[in-house]
Design a protein around this motif. Structure first.
Motif, short mmCIF file in Angstrom:
data_model
loop_
_atom_site.label_atom_id
_atom_site.label_comp_id
_atom_site.label_asym_id
_atom_site.label_seq_id
_atom_site.Cartn_x
_atom_site.Cartn_y
_atom_site.Cartn_z
N ASP A 77 0.83 -1.20 0.00
CA ASP A 77 0.00 0.00 0.00
C ASP A 77 0.87 1.26 0.00
O ASP A 77 0.60 2.19 -0.75
CB ASP A 77 -0.93 0.00 1.21
N GLN A 78 1.90 1.26 0.82
CA GLN A 78 2.76 2.44 0.88
C GLN A 78 3.50 2.64 -0.44
O GLN A 78 3.70 3.78 -0.87
CB GLN A 78 3.75 2.34 2.04
N PHE A 79 3.91 1.56 -1.08
CA PHE A 79 4.55 1.71 -2.39
C PHE A 79 3.55 2.26 -3.40
O PHE A 79 3.90 3.09 -4.24
CB PHE A 79 5.16 0.41 -2.90
N ALA A 80 2.32 1.82 -3.31
CA ALA A 80 1.27 2.33 -4.21
C ALA A 80 1.07 3.82 -3.99
O ALA A 80 0.81 4.56 -4.95
CB ALA A 80 -0.03 1.57 -3.99
N GLN A 81 1.21 4.29 -2.75
CA GLN A 81 1.08 5.73 -2.47
C GLN A 81 2.21 6.50 -3.15
O GLN A 81 1.99 7.59 -3.70
CB GLN A 81 1.09 6.00 -0.96
N ILE A 82 3.42 5.95 -3.12
CA ILE A 82 4.53 6.58 -3.84
C ILE A 82 4.24 6.57 -5.33
O ILE A 82 4.45 7.57 -6.02
CB ILE A 82 5.86 5.84 -3.56
N ASP A 83 3.74 5.46 -5.79
CA ASP A 83 3.42 5.32 -7.22
C ASP A 83 2.42 6.38 -7.67
O ASP A 83 2.55 6.95 -8.76
CB ASP A 83 2.87 3.91 -7.47
N VAL A 84 1.44 6.67 -6.85
CA VAL A 84 0.45 7.71 -7.18
C VAL A 84 1.13 9.06 -7.35
O VAL A 84 0.87 9.79 -8.31
CB VAL A 84 -0.65 7.79 -6.08
N GLN A 85 2.02 9.39 -6.43
CA GLN A 85 2.72 10.68 -6.51
C GLN A 85 3.67 10.72 -7.70
O GLN A 85 3.79 11.75 -8.37
CB GLN A 85 3.47 10.97 -5.20
N LEU A 86 4.33 9.61 -7.97
CA LEU A 86 5.23 9.57 -9.13
C LEU A 86 4.44 9.71 -10.42
O LEU A 86 4.88 10.38 -11.36
CB LEU A 86 6.06 8.28 -9.13
N LYS A 87 3.27 9.09 -10.48
CA LYS A 87 2.42 9.24 -11.67
C LYS A 87 2.02 10.69 -11.84
O LYS A 87 2.03 11.22 -12.95
CB LYS A 87 1.18 8.36 -11.57
N ARG A 88 1.71 11.35 -10.74
CA ARG A 88 1.36 12.78 -10.80
C ARG A 88 2.53 13.57 -11.38
O ARG A 88 2.35 14.43 -12.23
CB ARG A 88 1.00 13.28 -9.41
N ARG A 89 3.74 13.24 -10.90
CA ARG A 89 4.92 13.92 -11.42
C ARG A 89 5.07 13.64 -12.92
O ARG A 89 5.31 14.55 -13.70
CB ARG A 89 6.16 13.43 -10.69
N PHE A 90 4.91 12.38 -13.31
CA PHE A 90 5.08 12.02 -14.71
C PHE A 90 4.00 12.65 -15.59
O PHE A 90 4.24 12.93 -16.76
CB PHE A 90 5.10 10.51 -14.89
N ASP A 91 2.82 12.86 -15.06
CA ASP A 91 1.76 13.51 -15.83
C ASP A 91 2.07 14.98 -16.08
O ASP A 91 1.61 15.56 -17.06
CB ASP A 91 0.41 13.38 -15.10
N LEU A 92 2.85 15.59 -15.21
CA LEU A 92 3.24 16.99 -15.40
C LEU A 92 4.35 17.15 -16.44
O LEU A 92 4.49 18.21 -17.05
CB LEU A 92 3.72 17.60 -14.07
N ILE A 93 5.12 16.11 -16.64
CA ILE A 93 6.31 16.21 -17.49
C ILE A 93 6.00 16.58 -18.94
O ILE A 93 6.68 17.46 -19.49
CB ILE A 93 7.15 14.92 -17.40
N PRO A 94 5.01 15.98 -19.62
CA PRO A 94 4.78 16.39 -21.02
C PRO A 94 4.49 17.89 -21.16
O PRO A 94 4.99 18.53 -22.09
CB PRO A 94 3.56 15.55 -21.44
N ASN A 95 3.73 18.44 -20.23
CA ASN A 95 3.45 19.89 -20.29
C ASN A 95 4.72 20.69 -20.07
O ASN A 95 4.95 21.70 -20.73
CB ASN A 95 2.41 20.27 -19.23
#
Length: 183
Positions: A34-52
């Motif tokens: 679960d805690q790794f999944a929480q990191i994964d959520v934040q990393l996905k948020r970071r990766f979603d910002l990258i194309p912009n």
């Protein structure tokens, strides 16, 4: 008759001991996931910002395509990673490239003054703070789990049922280096 009762009591206690330790290990393993999944959520948020961010920077830095290409590659590597360890490694690579990107932005004052770029920097900083907090919670959870897997008597149950130590989310080598400040 007394011996039968004693044997039954010992067997019941032993089964209770095994079940309690097994369930405790399962709960801790699930918390780690679960805690790794929480990191994964934040990393996905970071990766979603990258194309912009990349598109914003492209308009100002026509000849800096190599760094932008490395960012996209690091992002894609993370998206295709299948294990937590591979995701951690891809995250570290992306962090290194992002640091170069922001250093590159320093060379373009008009980019630094761009409202979209400024907003994305703020969002990325907020996301980085959340990632750091998530990593701390993850590592605390891994520590508790690993202690349970390695200490007696629960280590016996862990080895019987195949519970393995989990890896900590460690900082990349570049993040451990001292920051050089020059005036």
């Amino acid at each position: 008759m007394t011996w039968i009762i004693i044997v039954i009591a010992v067997v019941v206690l032993l089964i209770g001991f095994v079940v309690k330790n097994y369930n405790s290990l399962v709960v801790l393993r699930n918390r780690v996931r679960d805690q790794f999944a929480q990191i994964d959520v934040q990393l996905k948020r970071r990766f979603d910002l990258i194309p912009n961010l990349v598109e914003t920077i492209k308009g100002y830095t026509k000849h800096e395509n190599e760094t932008l290409k490395e960012i996209v590659e690091a992002r894609n590597k993370y998206n295709t990673a299948s294990t937590p360890e591979a995701k951690m490694e891809a995250n570290n690579e992306l962090g290194n490239v992002m640091n170069r990107l922001f250093a590159l932005a320093e060379a373009y004052p008009e980019l630094k003054a761009n409202k979209s770029f400024e907003d994305m920097q703020v969002q990325l900083k907020d996301t980085e703070d959340k990632i750091a907090a998530s990593r701390q919670f993850y590592n605390d959870t891994v520590l508790t789990y690993n202690n349970k897997v390695e200490t007696i008597p629960s280590s016996i149950i862990a080895s019987i049922f195949g519970f393995k130590k989990e890896a900590f989310f460690e900082a990349a080598a570049a993040e451990r280096e001292n920051v050089e400040v020059k005036f």
